[in-house]
Enzyme design. Structure first.
Site, PDB file in Angstrom:
ATOM      1  N   LEU A 104       2.664  -6.404   8.742  1.00 19.01           N
ATOM      2  CA  LEU A 104       2.519  -5.098   8.311  1.00 19.01           C
ATOM      3  C   LEU A 104       2.561  -4.068   9.689  1.00 19.01           C
ATOM      4  CD1 LEU A 104      -0.052  -4.966   5.440  1.00 19.01           C
ATOM      5  CD2 LEU A 104       2.506  -4.873   5.260  1.00 19.01           C
ATOM      6  N   ASP A 105       3.314  -2.850   9.617  1.00 20.48           N
ATOM      7  CA  ASP A 105       3.410  -2.038  10.430  1.00 20.48           C
ATOM      8  C   ASP A 105       1.942  -1.794  11.086  1.00 20.48           C
ATOM      9  OD1 ASP A 105       6.238  -2.289  10.578  1.00 20.48           O
ATOM     10  OD2 ASP A 105       6.450  -0.354   9.568  1.00 20.48           O
ATOM     11  N   LYS A 106       1.547  -0.994  11.986  1.00 16.23           N
ATOM     12  CA  LYS A 106       0.490  -0.503  12.524  1.00 16.23           C
ATOM     13  C   LYS A 106      -0.156   0.735  11.686  1.00 16.23           C
ATOM     14  CE  LYS A 106      -1.830   1.817  16.503  1.00 16.23           C
ATOM     15  NZ  LYS A 106      -1.759   2.087  18.045  1.00 16.23           N
TER      16      LYS A 106
END
Ligand code: URA
Length: 275
Positions: free
Chosen positions: A106-108
């Site tokens: 998952l993106d930051k």
């Protein structure tokens, strides 16, 4: 990454009694580690390597773990990072000791369901592009999203690199004016947590709270799909992956081990998928 843990903790995790009961047992000489009588219940052992024998019986430590993490924004989906905190930093040491790794990324700035495991085979199967494991996201996006976008996503949209996405299912859950989003029942919590600044900067006359299910996992896929139809994702949370759902009892940053039936459902799912 530390591979050792306290002997009494290891035995406690395996259900061999309370911490104080185990301490007493060790002190009475009931436990050996690699053939030597253990004297200190707090001695460090490596559950993957050391041979622990309790009352003559070799303790078999499980070697796989399956962890459901509610990933918060601000941490990276990696096992190590020189700059940022990683999802592994959020786990209890007795789970981190197994060196689980995130199944996908998952993106930051994305929150939500992240599975971590050291079961490489299962991870590989869940991530295989051929398995089409559905992943459902909820998001706040700019603009008044509606049937046009739903139809475009059903058909597949072209991303910035020319890739055309597989059919995806979009549901619009609510549309509001940006200034009303913070008090909207659905959007209040995400806005309070992270999207307020983005909402201010978005210069959009409406925002939509949507649910999108995709069956693949291209880099930044959800954000790029919305970009392809001229909208911007302000907030993103994954709510399910295959049969796993984000546990509402887990606050961002909290995790728990999967139940037996959740683990089974993943295996079951794997078998059902075409190869
Ligand atoms: N799609 C994105 O754009 N970001 C994520 O983190 C997950 C899916």
């Amino acid at each position: 990454m530390k591979n050792t843990m306290r002997l009494d903790k290891m035995l406690g995790n395996l259900g061999y009694g309370t911490r104080s009961g185990i301490k007493a047992l060790v002190r009475q000489g009931g436990v050996t580690v690699n053939g030597e009588r253990a004297k200190d219940p707090g001695m460090q052992v490596d559950p993957g390597r050391d041979i622990v024998v309790l009352d003559g019986e070799t303790v078999r430590y499980r070697d796989t773990v399956y962890v459901l993490l509610h990933k918060p924004a601000g941490v990276v989906s990696a096992t190590e990072d020189s700059r940022d905190r990683t999802v592994l930093d959020l786990l209890d040491p007795e789970l981190a000791v197994f060196s689980p790794f995130p199944v996908g990324r998952l993106d930051k700035d994305t929150e939500g369901l992240l599975l971590l495991t050291n079961d490489g085979k299962l991870s590989h199967d869940l991530l295989s592009p051929r398995k089409h494991v559905p992943k459902t996201y909820r998001a706040i996006v700019t603009g008044e999203v509606g049937e046009t976008e739903a139809e475009a996503f059903r058909r597949g949209v072209e991303l910035d690199d020319g890739y055309v996405t597989m059919p995806a299912q979009l549901r619009v859950l609510a549309v509001s004016a940006p200034e009303e989003a913070p008090s909207h029942p659905e959007m209040a919590e995400p806005v309070a947590r992270m999207a307020r600044g983005r909402l201010r900067d978005a210069e959009s006359n409406a925002v939509s709270w949507i649910e999108l299910t995709i069956h693949e996992g291209k880099f930044h896929q959800v954000k790029r799909m919305f970009e392809s139809v001229g909208q911007q994702v302000l907030y993103l949370r994954r709510v399910s992956m295959g049969p796993l759902e984000l546990d509402p009892s887990l606050a961002p940053g909290e995790s728990r081990e999967l139940t037996e039936s959740e683990i089974d459902s993943l295996r079951q799912y794997r078998k059902e998928e075409p190869n």
